[in-house]
Design a protein around this motif. Structure first.
Motif, PDB file in Angstrom:
ATOM      1  N   THR A  98       0.838  -1.209   0.000  1.00  0.00           N
ATOM      2  CA  THR A  98       0.000   0.000   0.000  1.00  0.00           C
ATOM      3  C   THR A  98       0.866   1.250   0.000  1.00  0.00           C
ATOM      4  O   THR A  98       0.603   2.200  -0.749  1.00  0.00           O
ATOM      5  CB  THR A  98      -0.952  -0.010   1.208  1.00  0.00           C
ATOM      6  N   ALA A 129      -7.608  -8.097  -6.107  1.00  0.00           N
ATOM      7  CA  ALA A 129      -8.411  -7.439  -5.069  1.00  0.00           C
ATOM      8  C   ALA A 129      -7.707  -6.203  -4.522  1.00  0.00           C
ATOM      9  O   ALA A 129      -8.340  -5.168  -4.285  1.00  0.00           O
ATOM     10  CB  ALA A 129      -8.715  -8.425  -3.946  1.00  0.00           C
ATOM     11  N   PHE A 130      -6.389  -6.294  -4.337  1.00  0.00           N
ATOM     12  CA  PHE A 130      -5.603  -5.155  -3.850  1.00  0.00           C
ATOM     13  C   PHE A 130      -5.750  -3.967  -4.801  1.00  0.00           C
ATOM     14  O   PHE A 130      -6.020  -2.842  -4.373  1.00  0.00           O
ATOM     15  CB  PHE A 130      -4.131  -5.569  -3.726  1.00  0.00           C
ATOM     16  N   TYR A 131      -5.594  -4.217  -6.088  1.00  0.00           N
ATOM     17  CA  TYR A 131      -5.696  -3.133  -7.062  1.00  0.00           C
ATOM     18  C   TYR A 131      -7.122  -2.600  -7.178  1.00  0.00           C
ATOM     19  O   TYR A 131      -7.322  -1.395  -7.320  1.00  0.00           O
ATOM     20  CB  TYR A 131      -5.166  -3.571  -8.423  1.00  0.00           C
ATOM     21  N   ALA A 132      -8.106  -3.467  -7.109  1.00  0.00           N
ATOM     22  CA  ALA A 132      -9.504  -3.011  -7.148  1.00  0.00           C
ATOM     23  C   ALA A 132      -9.784  -2.094  -5.964  1.00  0.00           C
ATOM     24  O   ALA A 132     -10.413  -1.039  -6.119  1.00  0.00           O
ATOM     25  CB  ALA A 132     -10.460  -4.198  -7.154  1.00  0.00           C
ATOM     26  N   HIS A 133      -9.289  -2.478  -4.799  1.00  0.00           N
ATOM     27  CA  HIS A 133      -9.475  -1.645  -3.596  1.00  0.00           C
ATOM     28  C   HIS A 133      -8.788  -0.290  -3.756  1.00  0.00           C
ATOM     29  O   HIS A 133      -9.230   0.713  -3.190  1.00  0.00           O
ATOM     30  CB  HIS A 133      -8.937  -2.380  -2.365  1.00  0.00           C
ATOM     31  N   ALA A 134      -7.714  -0.258  -4.528  1.00  0.00           N
ATOM     32  CA  ALA A 134      -6.962   0.990  -4.754  1.00  0.00           C
ATOM     33  C   ALA A 134      -7.533   1.818  -5.897  1.00  0.00           C
ATOM     34  O   ALA A 134      -6.963   2.839  -6.273  1.00  0.00           O
ATOM     35  CB  ALA A 134      -5.492   0.667  -5.028  1.00  0.00           C
TER      36      ALA A 134
END
Length: 159
Positions: A98, A129-134
């Motif tokens: 992050t 999922a990490f990139y979608a959340h970002a």
């Protein structure tokens, strides 16, 4: 490094190449970049390599330990590309990725980029999922992009 403790970030130096190459091999296997390629990324035009290390004694102090994560950004005009991001297994889920992503987003904005692109393996659910959340969204799929035959998702985020 604990989950509540932010990593110390800095621009990579030539002395970091051996650790970055070791991380590349551990994280990307047959798709790992060579030592020569890693070294070129440190000085390539439009390139920025940010590294993360455990903090020594608080914000703004030099890192106490080895590089545990890195991100490679390329900027050309109004488009930036996240070329690589990796975090050592022992430092995952501690905020390193992050922090690295936030740092390269800032660098891209400062360089005048209007959007950031990246590719991620379609089967890497955690990364997707990490990139979608970002705030990234899929704009394309590249069939059989990786050496193992897996697809890549091309993701984009407006800056």
């Amino acid at each position: 490094m604990s989950a509540g403790e932010p990593p110390a970030l800095r621009i990579a130096r030539p002395a970091d190449v051996s650790r970055l190459v070791a991380l590349e091999a551990a994280l990307f296997g047959v798709d790992a970049w060579s030592a020569d390629l890693v070294a070129e990324e440190l000085t390539g035009p439009g390139r920025t390599v940010v590294v993360a290390a455990p903090p020594a004694g608080g914000p703004g102090t030099p890192s106490a330990g080895p590089v545990v994560g890195y991100a490679v950004l390329g900027v050309a005009g109004d488009v930036a590309d996240l070329l690589r991001i990796g975090v050592a297994p022992e430092a995952r889920r501690t905020g390193v990725a992050t922090a690295l992503l936030a740092a390269v987003l800032d660098v891209a904005r400062q360089a005048g980029a209007e959007r950031l692109l990246l590719e991620v393996a379609a089967g890497n659910a955690g990364a997707v999922a990490f990139y979608a959340h970002a705030g990234f969204a899929e704009i394309h799929r590249r069939p059989r992009y990786y050496r193992d035959g897996s697809d890549a998702l091309v993701l984009q985020r407006e800056l």
